[in-house]
Design a protein around this motif. Structure first.
Motif, PDB file in Angstrom:
ATOM      1  N   HIS A  20      77.318  41.586  29.998  1.00  0.00           N
ATOM      2  CA  HIS A  20      77.186  40.556  28.954  1.00  0.00           C
ATOM      3  C   HIS A  20      76.604  41.151  27.674  1.00  0.00           C
ATOM      4  O   HIS A  20      76.988  40.735  26.569  1.00  0.00           O
ATOM      5  N   SER A  21      75.706  42.104  27.797  1.00  0.00           N
ATOM      6  CA  SER A  21      75.139  42.748  26.603  1.00  0.00           C
ATOM      7  C   SER A  21      76.220  43.530  25.865  1.00  0.00           C
ATOM      8  O   SER A  21      76.296  43.495  24.623  1.00  0.00           O
ATOM      9  N   ARG A  22      77.079  44.232  26.612  1.00  0.00           N
ATOM     10  CA  ARG A  22      78.161  45.010  25.994  1.00  0.00           C
ATOM     11  C   ARG A  22      79.132  44.081  25.256  1.00  0.00           C
ATOM     12  O   ARG A  22      79.510  44.346  24.115  1.00  0.00           O
ATOM     13  N   LYS A  23      79.508  42.981  25.897  1.00  0.00           N
ATOM     14  CA  LYS A  23      80.452  42.046  25.256  1.00  0.00           C
ATOM     15  C   LYS A  23      79.834  41.412  24.020  1.00  0.00           C
ATOM     16  O   LYS A  23      80.494  41.264  22.981  1.00  0.00           O
ATOM     17  N   PHE A  24      78.577  41.019  24.102  1.00  0.00           N
ATOM     18  CA  PHE A  24      77.901  40.388  22.964  1.00  0.00           C
ATOM     19  C   PHE A  24      77.833  41.338  21.776  1.00  0.00           C
ATOM     20  O   PHE A  24      78.120  40.960  20.640  1.00  0.00           O
ATOM     21  N   CYS A  25      77.496  42.582  22.030  1.00  0.00           N
ATOM     22  CA  CYS A  25      77.306  43.522  20.929  1.00  0.00           C
ATOM     23  C   CYS A  25      78.632  43.958  20.295  1.00  0.00           C
ATOM     24  O   CYS A  25      78.643  44.469  19.178  1.00  0.00           O
ATOM     25  N   ALA A  26      79.738  43.745  20.982  1.00  0.00           N
ATOM     26  CA  ALA A  26      81.039  44.038  20.388  1.00  0.00           C
ATOM     27  C   ALA A  26      81.351  43.053  19.269  1.00  0.00           C
ATOM     28  O   ALA A  26      82.018  43.405  18.290  1.00  0.00           O
ATOM     29  N   ALA A  27      80.850  41.834  19.367  1.00  0.00           N
ATOM     30  CA  ALA A  27      81.076  40.800  18.347  1.00  0.00           C
ATOM     31  C   ALA A  27      79.971  39.760  18.475  1.00  0.00           C
ATOM     32  O   ALA A  27      80.169  38.682  19.060  1.00  0.00           O
ATOM     33  N   PRO A  28      78.782  40.059  17.948  1.00  0.00           N
ATOM     34  CA  PRO A  28      77.639  39.147  18.139  1.00  0.00           C
ATOM     35  C   PRO A  28      77.879  37.753  17.557  1.00  0.00           C
ATOM     36  O   PRO A  28      78.302  37.618  16.406  1.00  0.00           O
ATOM     37  N   ASP A  29      77.624  36.740  18.370  1.00  0.00           N
ATOM     38  CA  ASP A  29      77.651  35.356  17.898  1.00  0.00           C
ATOM     39  C   ASP A  29      76.722  34.537  18.790  1.00  0.00           C
ATOM     40  O   ASP A  29      76.170  35.053  19.770  1.00  0.00           O
ATOM     41  N   ASP A  30      76.553  33.267  18.445  1.00  0.00           N
ATOM     42  CA  ASP A  30      75.589  32.435  19.172  1.00  0.00           C
ATOM     43  C   ASP A  30      75.987  32.254  20.641  1.00  0.00           C
ATOM     44  O   ASP A  30      75.131  32.237  21.526  1.00  0.00           O
ATOM     45  N   ALA A  31      77.284  32.110  20.891  1.00  0.00           N
ATOM     46  CA  ALA A  31      77.732  31.915  22.281  1.00  0.00           C
ATOM     47  C   ALA A  31      77.443  33.167  23.121  1.00  0.00           C
ATOM     48  O   ALA A  31      77.005  33.071  24.269  1.00  0.00           O
ATOM     49  N   GLY A  32      77.686  34.320  22.532  1.00  0.00           N
ATOM     50  CA  GLY A  32      77.412  35.567  23.251  1.00  0.00           C
ATOM     51  C   GLY A  32      75.928  35.758  23.510  1.00  0.00           C
ATOM     52  O   GLY A  32      75.522  36.229  24.583  1.00  0.00           O
ATOM     53  N   LEU A  33      75.102  35.383  22.517  1.00  0.00           N
ATOM     54  CA  LEU A  33      73.655  35.485  22.701  1.00  0.00           C
ATOM     55  C   LEU A  33      73.199  34.565  23.836  1.00  0.00           C
ATOM     56  O   LEU A  33      72.333  34.943  24.648  1.00  0.00           O
ATOM     57  N   ALA A  34      73.782  33.377  23.904  1.00  0.00           N
ATOM     58  CA  ALA A  34      73.437  32.460  24.999  1.00  0.00           C
ATOM     59  C   ALA A  34      73.814  33.068  26.357  1.00  0.00           C
ATOM     60  O   ALA A  34      73.073  32.917  27.337  1.00  0.00           O
ATOM     61  N   ASP A  35      74.946  33.758  26.410  1.00  0.00           N
ATOM     62  CA  ASP A  35      75.358  34.404  27.669  1.00  0.00           C
ATOM     63  C   ASP A  35      74.381  35.510  28.067  1.00  0.00           C
ATOM     64  O   ASP A  35      74.051  35.662  29.250  1.00  0.00           O
ATOM     65  N   VAL A  36      73.939  36.292  27.087  1.00  0.00           N
ATOM     66  CA  VAL A  36      72.989  37.366  27.398  1.00  0.00           C
ATOM     67  C   VAL A  36      71.657  36.776  27.865  1.00  0.00           C
ATOM     68  O   VAL A  36      71.038  37.278  28.811  1.00  0.00           O
ATOM     69  N   ARG A  37      71.235  35.706  27.195  1.00  0.00           N
ATOM     70  CA  ARG A  37      69.980  35.073  27.624  1.00  0.00           C
ATOM     71  C   ARG A  37      70.096  34.527  29.059  1.00  0.00           C
ATOM     72  O   ARG A  37      69.167  34.638  29.852  1.00  0.00           O
ATOM     73  N   ALA A  38      71.249  33.941  29.380  1.00  0.00           N
ATOM     74  CA  ALA A  38      71.441  33.443  30.751  1.00  0.00           C
ATOM     75  C   ALA A  38      71.417  34.596  31.754  1.00  0.00           C
ATOM     76  O   ALA A  38      70.833  34.474  32.844  1.00  0.00           O
ATOM     77  N   ALA A  39      72.039  35.724  31.381  1.00  0.00           N
ATOM     78  CA  ALA A  39      72.037  36.889  32.272  1.00  0.00           C
ATOM     79  C   ALA A  39      70.632  37.464  32.405  1.00  0.00           C
ATOM     80  O   ALA A  39      70.244  37.946  33.485  1.00  0.00           O
ATOM     81  N   TYR A  40      69.866  37.420  31.319  1.00  0.00           N
ATOM     82  CA  TYR A  40      68.464  37.864  31.395  1.00  0.00           C
ATOM     83  C   TYR A  40      67.667  36.975  32.352  1.00  0.00           C
ATOM     84  O   TYR A  40      66.872  37.474  33.168  1.00  0.00           O
ATOM     85  N   GLN A  41      67.886  35.662  32.269  1.00  0.00           N
ATOM     86  CA  GLN A  41      67.174  34.747  33.172  1.00  0.00           C
ATOM     87  C   GLN A  41      67.534  35.056  34.636  1.00  0.00           C
ATOM     88  O   GLN A  41      66.659  35.063  35.512  1.00  0.00           O
ATOM     89  N   ASP A  42      68.808  35.310  34.902  1.00  0.00           N
ATOM     90  CA  ASP A  42      69.219  35.653  36.277  1.00  0.00           C
ATOM     91  C   ASP A  42      68.574  36.961  36.731  1.00  0.00           C
ATOM     92  O   ASP A  42      68.169  37.104  37.894  1.00  0.00           O
ATOM     93  N   THR A  43      68.495  37.924  35.816  1.00  0.00           N
ATOM     94  CA  THR A  43      67.877  39.216  36.163  1.00  0.00           C
ATOM     95  C   THR A  43      66.393  39.043  36.445  1.00  0.00           C
ATOM     96  O   THR A  43      65.863  39.624  37.407  1.00  0.00           O
TER      97      THR A  43
END
Length: 356
Positions: A48-71
């Protein structure tokens, strides 16, 4: 998990040493599945971090935050195991530097963001960077710091340093998690092999009893960590004197969730490994019931707090609930640190938090 040890119970009771069977259950049903979960969660975080950084936007940031919570969930479920492969190469502190009494993570992160040295982020160099920069604490600061919206991480096609750092941390966490799981299960010999062969003496343990005792020590230490660092340190004497920024994961407002997951993992460890041999002796059955009730009371007290710990510590209406959780956790800690080791005939030995 409890069922498996119950099936083993006759052997546990009748065998000359109960510890080999107990250790097998500990490894196969408690430890290895949790490291497997952590490896899967960090792999998702990296993706999720790789995908977000390819084209940062609010939806991608939300995905990274969700993945961080799972981690973080996965890490809280195994945070209590403080030795073995996770101890090698300072991995335990590289996963998460906390408590951070000297605010090292903030200083190292500010320094890195100011210098923007991309060479330091290379796969072969980043593991040798400051421990404070490598793990979940720095990742949380990047995701939940004051100006952590998607624009902080640059735009599509840009080599934004915050994003490069985010990817480096995620990759580092994924690699460490995969290595720890591999060393527990597939290395020749694996750490699992060393534990299961401990009765004959292995390169890591003089006996099976030593591993059983070290895991019991980690069970007790998890409660000590909750009481001393996760509750007492931020509590203060009054709401006005509370220091909620000393709570774990306060930026992401998940301090209380961390405690609940720690308690659930501790309860699982007790029920999976130590409850059956304890109550196998009739004179200890009452202690087993007392410990089970103490886990129930403590978990109920934690789940009964309706606000994030950051807010509850400063709220006159919720602070009493935090104090009730502290009292319940302290009593559970007493039971796990004194009566339980004594009844099992195991010594807790040196505590990794001694001297803190």
């Amino acid at each position: 998990m409890q069922t498996a040890l119950c099936l083993l119970l006759p052997a546990v009771v009748l065998a000359d040493s109960p510890w080999p069977a107990l250790n097998r259950v500990l490894v196969d049903e408690h430890i290895v599945p949790r490291y497997q979960h952590l490896a899967a969660a960090t792999a998702e975080l990296e993706e999720h971090s790789r995908k977000f950084c390819a084209a940062p936007d609010d939806a991608g940031l939300a995905d990274v935050r969700a993945a961080y919570q799972d981690t973080m969930d996965a890490w809280m479920e195994i945070q209590h195991v403080r030795f073995g492969p996770v101890e090698l190469y300072l991995r335990y502190n590289r996963f998460q530097l906390w408590p951070d009494k000297h605010n090292t993570a903030e200083r190292q992160l500010s320094k890195a963001l100011a210098e923007r040295d991309t060479a330091q982020l290379a796969e072969d160099k980043f593991p040798y960077a400051s421990v404070a920069l490598q793990g979940l604490s720095a990742f949380e600061r990047l995701l939940y710091g004051g100006d952590a919206d998607a624009t902080r991480f640059g735009g599509e096609g840009q080599d934004s340093y915050p994003c490069l750092l985010l990817e480096a941390i995620a990759h580092n966490l994924a690699r460490m998690s995969a290595d720890v799981y591999q060393e527990w299960t597939m290395a020749k010999p694996s750490y699992r092999d060393n534990v299961l062969e401990a009765e004959q003496g292995s390169s890591h343990f003089e006996s099976s009893e030593e591993f059983s005792a070290r895991m019991l020590n980690n069970l007790y230490t998890s409660l000590q960590f909750i009481v001393d660092q996760k509750l007492l340190a931020p509590l203060g004497s009054t709401p006005a004197e509370a220091n909620p920024r000393r709570a774990e994961s306060w930026r992401s407002r998940r301090s209380l969730r961390n405690i609940v997951l720690n308690l659930e993992a501790a309860e699982s460890l007790y029920l999976t490994a130590y409850s059956a041999p304890l109550k196998a002796h009739k004179e200890n059955a009452a202690l087993d019931r007392e410990i089970r009730r103490a886990f129930d009371r403590t978990l109920h007290a934690a789940r009964d707090i309706k606000q994030p710990l950051y807010d509850a510590l400063q709220s006159p209406g919720q602070r009493q609930s935090v104090e009730q959780l502290l009292a319940a956790a302290s009593e559970l800690k007493r039971l796990l640190g004194g009566p339980l080791p004594s009844a099992l005939g195991l010594s807790l030995g040196f505590n990794s938090l001694d001297g803190d």
